[in-house]
Scaffold this motif. Structure first.
Motif, short mmCIF file in Angstrom:
data_model
loop_
_atom_site.label_atom_id
_atom_site.label_comp_id
_atom_site.label_asym_id
_atom_site.label_seq_id
_atom_site.Cartn_x
_atom_site.Cartn_y
_atom_site.Cartn_z
N VAL A 36 81.39 61.55 -75.60
CA VAL A 36 80.82 60.46 -76.39
C VAL A 36 80.86 60.85 -77.86
N LEU A 37 81.43 59.98 -78.67
CA LEU A 37 81.47 60.21 -80.11
C LEU A 37 80.89 59.00 -80.80
N PRO A 38 80.38 59.18 -82.01
CA PRO A 38 79.98 58.00 -82.76
C PRO A 38 81.19 57.07 -82.88
N PRO A 39 80.99 55.74 -82.83
CA PRO A 39 82.12 54.80 -82.83
C PRO A 39 83.06 54.95 -84.01
N ASP A 40 82.59 55.44 -85.15
CA ASP A 40 83.48 55.56 -86.30
C ASP A 40 84.11 56.95 -86.40
N ALA A 41 83.86 57.81 -85.41
CA ALA A 41 84.48 59.13 -85.41
C ALA A 41 85.93 59.00 -84.94
N LYS A 42 86.82 59.63 -85.65
CA LYS A 42 88.24 59.53 -85.36
C LYS A 42 88.74 60.91 -84.95
N ILE A 43 89.28 61.04 -83.72
CA ILE A 43 89.81 62.31 -83.24
C ILE A 43 91.33 62.20 -83.28
N ASP A 44 91.98 63.12 -83.97
CA ASP A 44 93.43 63.14 -84.04
C ASP A 44 93.90 64.47 -83.49
N THR A 45 94.13 64.52 -82.17
CA THR A 45 94.53 65.78 -81.56
C THR A 45 95.94 66.17 -81.97
N ASP A 46 96.76 65.23 -82.45
CA ASP A 46 98.11 65.56 -82.90
C ASP A 46 98.09 66.32 -84.22
N ALA A 47 97.01 66.22 -84.99
CA ALA A 47 96.93 66.89 -86.28
C ALA A 47 96.52 68.35 -86.15
N GLY A 48 96.32 68.81 -84.92
CA GLY A 48 95.94 70.20 -84.71
C GLY A 48 94.48 70.47 -84.96
N CYS A 49 93.65 69.45 -84.86
CA CYS A 49 92.22 69.63 -85.06
C CYS A 49 91.61 70.37 -83.89
N PRO A 55 76.69 67.39 -80.23
CA PRO A 55 75.34 67.88 -79.94
C PRO A 55 74.62 66.98 -78.92
N PRO A 56 73.58 67.48 -78.30
CA PRO A 56 72.83 66.67 -77.32
C PRO A 56 72.11 65.52 -78.01
N THR A 64 70.25 58.33 -85.10
CA THR A 64 71.69 58.21 -85.18
C THR A 64 72.32 59.45 -85.78
N MET A 65 73.44 59.87 -85.21
CA MET A 65 74.16 61.00 -85.78
C MET A 65 75.50 60.51 -86.32
N ALA A 66 76.02 61.26 -87.26
CA ALA A 66 77.30 60.93 -87.89
C ALA A 66 78.19 62.17 -87.89
N ALA A 67 79.48 61.96 -87.66
CA ALA A 67 80.44 63.06 -87.70
C ALA A 67 80.69 63.45 -89.16
N THR A 68 80.97 64.73 -89.39
CA THR A 68 81.38 65.20 -90.72
C THR A 68 82.82 65.69 -90.59
N TYR A 69 83.57 65.59 -91.68
CA TYR A 69 85.01 65.86 -91.64
C TYR A 69 85.40 66.93 -92.64
N ASP A 70 86.50 67.65 -92.34
CA ASP A 70 87.06 68.59 -93.29
C ASP A 70 88.23 67.92 -94.02
N SER A 71 88.88 68.63 -94.90
CA SER A 71 89.96 68.04 -95.71
C SER A 71 91.19 67.68 -94.90
N ASN A 72 91.27 68.14 -93.65
CA ASN A 72 92.39 67.80 -92.78
C ASN A 72 92.08 66.62 -91.86
N ALA A 79 75.82 65.46 -88.32
CA ALA A 79 74.60 65.44 -89.12
C ALA A 79 73.79 64.22 -88.73
N CYS A 80 72.53 64.24 -89.05
CA CYS A 80 71.67 63.10 -88.78
C CYS A 80 71.85 62.07 -89.90
N ALA A 81 72.02 60.82 -89.52
CA ALA A 81 72.27 59.74 -90.48
C ALA A 81 70.97 59.33 -91.15
#
Length: 124
Positions: A36-49, A55-56, A64-72, A79-81
Motif C-alpha cells: 500500500v502506497l499513498p495514491p500520489d506515490a510513484k514507484i519506478d522500478t525501471d529507474a533502479g530505485c 511504515p505501519p 495521513t502520510m506522504a512519500a519523500t523523494y530523492d533527486s532520482n 513523513a506525516c502530512a
C-alpha cells in the motif's frame, strides 16, 4: 512527532541485477513494491530505485502520510502530512502547463507550498 522525515534505510533492497546465490544460480533482483502506497506515490522500478517498506498505519498516529523523494525520483522515506514540499524532494511551481517537467504533482493535502493560490508541489 508530526513532521519528521524517517527514511527506512534498514529495509533497502541491495540486490544487484548480476547478483547470484552461493550455489552459482542467479537470484531474482526485481525490487519489491510495498503493498500500500499513498495514491500520489510513484514507484519506478525501471529507474533502479531501491524498494522500501511503508511504515505501519500507526506511523502518523492514524493520520495521513506522504512519500519523500530523492533527486532520482525514488521514494526515500515517509513523513506525516503536511510535509513542506522542498523537504519531500519537490519544488513549488505555478499551476500552468509545462511548469512541472515530471508532471507529478503532489496532493495539496500532503505537500505544503504555503498559502499561495495557483501553486502546487512538483515532485521528481
Amino acid at each position: 512527532d508530526g513532521g519528521t522525515i524517517v527514511p527506512d534505510s534498514s529495509r533497502l533492497d541491495s540486490a544487484s541485477p548480476d547478483s547470484s546465490s552461493l550455489d552459482g544460480s542467479a537470484t531474482d533482483s526485481t525490487p519489491t513494491v510495498p503493498d500500500v502506497l499513498p495514491p500520489d506515490a510513484k514507484i519506478d522500478t525501471d529507474a533502479g530505485c531501491p524498494s522500501i517498506v511503508q511504515p505501519p498505519p500507526s506511523f502518523c498516529d492514524g493520520g495521513t502520510m506522504a512519500a519523500t523523494y530523492d533527486s532520482n525520483a525514488c521514494i526515500n522515506g515517509f513523513a506525516c502530512a503536511p510535509v513542506i514540499c522542498s523537504l519531500a524532494g519537490g519544488q513549488c511551481v505555478g499551476l500552468a502547463p509545462g511548469s512541472c517537467a515530471s508532471n507529478h504533482y503532489g496532493d495539496a493535502r500532503k505537500y505544503d507550498c504555503g498559502g499561495g493560490l495557483g501553486v502546487g508541489c512538483c515532485l521528481p
